[in-house]
Design a protein around this motif. Structure first.
Motif, PDB file in Angstrom:
ATOM      1  N   GLU A  32      37.966  44.324  39.039  1.00  0.00           N
ATOM      2  CA  GLU A  32      38.156  43.064  39.424  1.00  0.00           C
ATOM      3  C   GLU A  32      38.128  42.856  41.127  1.00  0.00           C
ATOM      4  O   GLU A  32      38.285  41.670  41.646  1.00  0.00           O
ATOM      5  CB  GLU A  32      39.505  42.377  38.976  1.00  0.00           C
ATOM      6  CG  GLU A  32      39.733  42.470  37.424  1.00  0.00           C
ATOM      7  CD  GLU A  32      38.888  41.373  36.723  1.00  0.00           C
ATOM      8  OE1 GLU A  32      38.246  40.571  37.597  1.00  0.00           O
ATOM      9  OE2 GLU A  32      38.551  41.317  35.570  1.00  0.00           O
ATOM     10  N   SER A  34      40.334  43.668  43.389  1.00  0.00           N
ATOM     11  CA  SER A  34      41.459  42.737  43.643  1.00  0.00           C
ATOM     12  C   SER A  34      42.523  43.733  44.177  1.00  0.00           C
ATOM     13  O   SER A  34      42.398  44.959  44.133  1.00  0.00           O
ATOM     14  CB  SER A  34      41.726  41.936  42.469  1.00  0.00           C
ATOM     15  OG  SER A  34      43.031  40.997  42.647  1.00  0.00           O
ATOM     16  N   SER A  56      47.821  40.159  40.474  1.00  0.00           N
ATOM     17  CA  SER A  56      47.127  41.045  40.770  1.00  0.00           C
ATOM     18  C   SER A  56      45.582  41.036  40.610  1.00  0.00           C
ATOM     19  O   SER A  56      44.736  41.766  41.085  1.00  0.00           O
ATOM     20  CB  SER A  56      47.419  42.380  39.690  1.00  0.00           C
ATOM     21  OG  SER A  56      46.897  42.124  38.384  1.00  0.00           O
ATOM     22  N   GLY A  57      45.216  39.777  40.201  1.00  0.00           N
ATOM     23  CA  GLY A  57      43.890  39.439  39.912  1.00  0.00           C
ATOM     24  C   GLY A  57      43.300  40.261  38.599  1.00  0.00           C
ATOM     25  O   GLY A  57      42.106  40.160  38.408  1.00  0.00           O
ATOM     26  N   LYS A  82      44.383  35.721  34.915  1.00  0.00           N
ATOM     27  CA  LYS A  82      44.651  36.718  35.965  1.00  0.00           C
ATOM     28  C   LYS A  82      44.507  36.272  37.411  1.00  0.00           C
ATOM     29  O   LYS A  82      43.837  36.320  38.050  1.00  0.00           O
ATOM     30  CB  LYS A  82      43.379  37.610  35.727  1.00  0.00           C
ATOM     31  CG  LYS A  82      43.205  38.247  34.629  1.00  0.00           C
ATOM     32  CD  LYS A  82      41.929  39.137  34.338  1.00  0.00           C
ATOM     33  CE  LYS A  82      41.689  39.607  33.090  1.00  0.00           C
ATOM     34  NZ  LYS A  82      40.513  40.325  32.719  1.00  0.00           N
ATOM     35  N   ARG A  84      44.953  35.685  41.220  1.00  0.00           N
ATOM     36  CA  ARG A  84      44.979  36.495  42.275  1.00  0.00           C
ATOM     37  C   ARG A  84      45.944  36.362  43.588  1.00  0.00           C
ATOM     38  O   ARG A  84      45.999  37.061  44.384  1.00  0.00           O
ATOM     39  CB  ARG A  84      43.451  36.448  42.779  1.00  0.00           C
ATOM     40  CG  ARG A  84      42.363  36.790  42.032  1.00  0.00           C
ATOM     41  CD  ARG A  84      40.943  36.642  42.273  1.00  0.00           C
ATOM     42  NE  ARG A  84      40.304  37.524  43.348  1.00  0.00           N
ATOM     43  CZ  ARG A  84      40.003  38.772  43.038  1.00  0.00           C
ATOM     44  NH1 ARG A  84      39.471  38.956  41.874  1.00  0.00           N
ATOM     45  NH2 ARG A  84      39.575  39.324  44.161  1.00  0.00           N
ATOM     46  N   HIS A  85      46.328  35.109  43.527  1.00  0.00           N
ATOM     47  CA  HIS A  85      46.919  34.496  44.810  1.00  0.00           C
ATOM     48  C   HIS A  85      48.282  33.692  44.250  1.00  0.00           C
ATOM     49  O   HIS A  85      48.025  33.158  43.135  1.00  0.00           O
ATOM     50  CB  HIS A  85      46.238  33.816  45.530  1.00  0.00           C
ATOM     51  CG  HIS A  85      45.109  34.507  45.995  1.00  0.00           C
ATOM     52  ND1 HIS A  85      44.698  35.155  47.187  1.00  0.00           N
ATOM     53  CD2 HIS A  85      43.708  34.258  45.777  1.00  0.00           C
ATOM     54  CE1 HIS A  85      43.350  35.561  47.364  1.00  0.00           C
ATOM     55  NE2 HIS A  85      42.817  34.994  46.503  1.00  0.00           N
ATOM     56  N   TYR A  97      43.446  31.198  41.121  1.00  0.00           N
ATOM     57  CA  TYR A  97      42.546  31.828  40.169  1.00  0.00           C
ATOM     58  C   TYR A  97      41.410  31.814  40.975  1.00  0.00           C
ATOM     59  O   TYR A  97      40.916  30.944  41.588  1.00  0.00           O
ATOM     60  CB  TYR A  97      42.320  31.391  38.606  1.00  0.00           C
ATOM     61  CG  TYR A  97      43.483  31.311  38.078  1.00  0.00           C
ATOM     62  CD1 TYR A  97      43.970  32.439  37.033  1.00  0.00           C
ATOM     63  CD2 TYR A  97      44.523  30.328  38.035  1.00  0.00           C
ATOM     64  CE1 TYR A  97      44.904  32.600  36.406  1.00  0.00           C
ATOM     65  CE2 TYR A  97      45.567  30.296  37.143  1.00  0.00           C
ATOM     66  CZ  TYR A  97      45.944  31.464  36.543  1.00  0.00           C
ATOM     67  OH  TYR A  97      46.910  31.497  35.823  1.00  0.00           O
ATOM     68  N   LYS A  98      40.671  32.910  40.857  1.00  0.00           N
ATOM     69  CA  LYS A  98      39.240  33.268  41.550  1.00  0.00           C
ATOM     70  C   LYS A  98      38.255  32.180  41.131  1.00  0.00           C
ATOM     71  O   LYS A  98      37.622  31.847  42.278  1.00  0.00           O
ATOM     72  CB  LYS A  98      38.764  34.788  40.879  1.00  0.00           C
ATOM     73  CG  LYS A  98      37.405  35.006  41.801  1.00  0.00           C
ATOM     74  CD  LYS A  98      37.160  36.387  40.952  1.00  0.00           C
ATOM     75  CE  LYS A  98      35.656  36.654  42.003  1.00  0.00           C
ATOM     76  NZ  LYS A  98      35.195  38.073  41.482  1.00  0.00           N
TER      77      LYS A  98
END
Length: 172
Positions: A32, A34, A56-57, A82, A84-85, A97-98
């Motif tokens: 990912e 990440s 964790s992403g 998932k 990421r931030h 999220y991404k």
């Protein structure tokens, strides 16, 4: 129980066998592109209620409160859940999220993302690259298309203003 061999205080009774909860490893993080981000925060105004929140992403967000490890589900399909931030603002847990969305928890309840209790999700149209508290009632959403400031006023947190057009910001 709070002690070995059936001693101490009964904490809970379960109806199913316990299952192990694992954090994702380096293989999924690399896939990912990440890494883990962690935040120690207290949403409850009591000095003994700090929690370690993480993303964790590559898997579900999580919290460890010193006793229990819990995964955080937001209502996003689990295959996509998932974040990421993460950030904390106005007694809410924010998960970024991404693909450009932020999930906001219920105020004062960082594990609840129930929209009927005023949790929400907001989209930004660009990949999220970071989150940070700015000043006063403004929270920064860093994207690969610019920086957005989200102004929070009571239960309303949907006012977005463009703070800058700096491209490709990644907070580490």
């Amino acid at each position: 129980r709070t002690a070995a061999a059936g001693g101490g205080t009964l904490i809970a009774v379960t109806t199913a066998a316990p299952t192990r909860v694992n954090l994702v490893g380096i293989t999924l993080l690399d896939k990912e592109s990440s890494k883990y981000q962690l935040l120690v925060h207290n949403f409850f105004a009591a000095d003994t209620l700090n929690g370690l929140y993480g993303v964790s992403g590559a898997g579900l967000a999580f919290v460890y409160d010193g006793n229990y490890f819990r995964q955080i589900r937001t209502g996003v399909l689990e295959i996509n859940d998932k974040p990421r931030h993460l950030g904390a603002f106005q007694f809410r847990l924010l998960l970024g999220y991404k693909w450009g969305e932020i999930s906001w928890s219920v105020a004062g309840s960082p594990l609840s993302f129930d929209g009927t209790l005023n949790a929400a999700a907001t989209g930004y149209g660009y990949n999220i690259t970071g989150l940070a508290e700015l000043s006063g009632k403004m929270f920064g959403v860093f994207t690969n298309g610019g920086v957005f400031g989200v102004v929070v006023s009571g239960a309303d947190f949907d006012q977005q203003v463009v703070v800058g057009t700096i491209l490709g910001i990644i907070l580490t």
